[in-house]
Scaffold this motif. Structure first.
Motif, PDB file in Angstrom:
ATOM      1  N   PRO A 188       0.800  -1.229   0.000  1.00  0.00           N
ATOM      2  CA  PRO A 188       0.000   0.000   0.000  1.00  0.00           C
ATOM      3  C   PRO A 188       0.836   1.284   0.000  1.00  0.00           C
ATOM      4  N   ASP A 189       2.122   1.187   0.370  1.00  0.00           N
ATOM      5  CA  ASP A 189       2.992   2.366   0.417  1.00  0.00           C
ATOM      6  C   ASP A 189       3.597   2.716  -0.939  1.00  0.00           C
ATOM      7  N   VAL A 190       3.389   1.852  -1.934  1.00  0.00           N
ATOM      8  CA  VAL A 190       4.089   2.016  -3.217  1.00  0.00           C
ATOM      9  C   VAL A 190       3.696   3.312  -3.926  1.00  0.00           C
ATOM     10  N   LYS A 191       2.430   3.669  -3.881  1.00  0.00           N
ATOM     11  CA  LYS A 191       1.978   4.881  -4.579  1.00  0.00           C
ATOM     12  C   LYS A 191       2.713   6.119  -4.064  1.00  0.00           C
ATOM     13  N   GLN A 192       2.815   6.245  -2.745  1.00  0.00           N
ATOM     14  CA  GLN A 192       3.521   7.395  -2.178  1.00  0.00           C
ATOM     15  C   GLN A 192       5.008   7.328  -2.484  1.00  0.00           C
ATOM     16  N   ALA A 193       5.575   6.114  -2.426  1.00  0.00           N
ATOM     17  CA  ALA A 193       7.000   5.955  -2.728  1.00  0.00           C
ATOM     18  C   ALA A 193       7.291   6.346  -4.169  1.00  0.00           C
ATOM     19  N   ALA A 194       6.379   6.017  -5.087  1.00  0.00           N
ATOM     20  CA  ALA A 194       6.550   6.391  -6.489  1.00  0.00           C
ATOM     21  C   ALA A 194       6.536   7.911  -6.651  1.00  0.00           C
ATOM     22  N   ALA A 195       5.636   8.567  -5.932  1.00  0.00           N
ATOM     23  CA  ALA A 195       5.574  10.036  -5.982  1.00  0.00           C
ATOM     24  C   ALA A 195       6.858  10.642  -5.421  1.00  0.00           C
ATOM     25  N   ASP A 196       7.359  10.076  -4.321  1.00  0.00           N
ATOM     26  CA  ASP A 196       8.602  10.565  -3.728  1.00  0.00           C
ATOM     27  C   ASP A 196       9.781  10.355  -4.669  1.00  0.00           C
ATOM     28  N   LEU A 197       9.758   9.243  -5.395  1.00  0.00           N
ATOM     29  CA  LEU A 197      10.817   8.956  -6.363  1.00  0.00           C
ATOM     30  C   LEU A 197      10.846  10.025  -7.455  1.00  0.00           C
ATOM     31  N   LEU A 198       9.677  10.362  -7.982  1.00  0.00           N
ATOM     32  CA  LEU A 198       9.595  11.384  -9.029  1.00  0.00           C
ATOM     33  C   LEU A 198       9.996  12.756  -8.507  1.00  0.00           C
ATOM     34  N   ASP A 199       9.797  12.993  -7.223  1.00  0.00           N
ATOM     35  CA  ASP A 199      10.160  14.275  -6.612  1.00  0.00           C
ATOM     36  C   ASP A 199      11.607  14.320  -6.147  1.00  0.00           C
ATOM     37  N   GLY A 200      12.354  13.233  -6.392  1.00  0.00           N
ATOM     38  CA  GLY A 200      13.761  13.206  -5.994  1.00  0.00           C
ATOM     39  C   GLY A 200      13.990  13.043  -4.505  1.00  0.00           C
ATOM     40  N   LYS A 201      13.036  12.460  -3.811  1.00  0.00           N
ATOM     41  CA  LYS A 201      13.144  12.319  -2.360  1.00  0.00           C
ATOM     42  C   LYS A 201      13.634  10.939  -1.926  1.00  0.00           C
ATOM     43  N   ILE A 202      13.749  10.021  -2.851  1.00  0.00           N
ATOM     44  CA  ILE A 202      14.149   8.652  -2.512  1.00  0.00           C
ATOM     45  C   ILE A 202      15.664   8.546  -2.451  1.00  0.00           C
ATOM     46  N   ARG A 203      16.180   7.906  -1.405  1.00  0.00           N
ATOM     47  CA  ARG A 203      17.610   7.670  -1.258  1.00  0.00           C
ATOM     48  C   ARG A 203      17.853   6.165  -1.186  1.00  0.00           C
ATOM     49  N   GLY A 204      18.945   5.718  -1.777  1.00  0.00           N
ATOM     50  CA  GLY A 204      19.288   4.306  -1.668  1.00  0.00           C
ATOM     51  C   GLY A 204      18.271   3.406  -2.348  1.00  0.00           C
ATOM     52  N   ARG A 205      17.888   2.319  -1.672  1.00  0.00           N
ATOM     53  CA  ARG A 205      17.039   1.293  -2.262  1.00  0.00           C
ATOM     54  C   ARG A 205      15.754   1.137  -1.460  1.00  0.00           C
TER      55      ARG A 205
END
Length: 217
Positions: A188-205
């Motif tokens: 269920p967290d994938v949608k938000q994680a995808a948005a964070d990825l597009l916003d450059g907020k994701i670090r590492g894996r």
């Protein structure tokens, strides 16, 4: 030698990073050749590339747009940190020769600046387009410094090379460091994680843990 969890934590990004490192070695770049620069160092490919290169004894410069990540990048093996904006200000056909090799995930103006900053007979491995698909460069680095630009493709890579890359990953990856750049989420967290990825907020894996079916025995 890798658990299923470790293999998924590495994923396509880790496998691509290994292909880049193998290409540098294949092209004759050794730790004695000089420092290596890694762009997108806090991302998936970049963070694994840092681990691999430092394990092999290379001096590595990490390029990042997130200066707050410096402690993490140094822990992964970076010996120097370069702000992305510093790199983007390099717009001349040839810049000061600094690096013997490069792992670039950005493309665009970042890749052009990297090529212009390579040492004589330096090798650049290109595997991404996070900064754009265009390549606003000149032929100067290639015909005046003998720079080699090596394209890295993880999709159609032959099976033999895939197996060799994964075997080398199993030998070189530090499980503790890998775990340090890993964040687990649920489906269920994938949608938000995808948005964070597009916003450059994701670090590492990011590892997605799938919940077991409710009626599983």
């Amino acid at each position: 030698a890798l658990s299923a969890r470790q293999a998924m934590a590495l994923g396509t990004a880790g496998y691509t990073a290994m292909l880049c490192v193998r290409a540098l070695i294949r092209e004759g770049v050794t730790p004695k050749s000089g420092p290596i620069v890694v762009t997108g160092a806090s991302g998936g490919v970049g963070s694994v590339a840092l681990m691999l290169l430092s394990k092999l004894g290379y001096e590595v410069t990490a390029v990042t747009g997130h200066p707050e990540e410096e402690p993490v990048l140094r822990k992964l093996g970076a010996s120097d940190i370069l702000p992305r904006q510093t790199l983007l200000r390099m717009t001349r056909p040839l810049e000061k020769a600094q690096w013997a090799g490069a792992v670039d995930v950005a493309g665009g103006a970042v890749l052009a600046a990297i090529c212009a900053s390579m040492k004589y007979q330096g090798v650049v491995t290109a595997c991404g387009l996070a900064a754009g698909m265009d390549f606003p460069a000149t032929v100067a680095p290639f015909i005046l410094r003998g720079v080699t630009l090596v394209g890295i493709d993880s999709v159609y890579c032959p099976k033999e090379e895939r197996l060799a890359a994964w075997q080398q990953l199993a030998e070189l990856i530090d499980p503790e460091k890998l775990n340090g750049i890993l964040t687990e989420i649920t489906l269920p967290d994938v949608k938000q994680a995808a948005a964070d990825l597009l916003d450059g907020k994701i670090r590492g894996r990011i590892l997605v843990r799938l919940a077991a079916p409710e009626n599983a025995g």
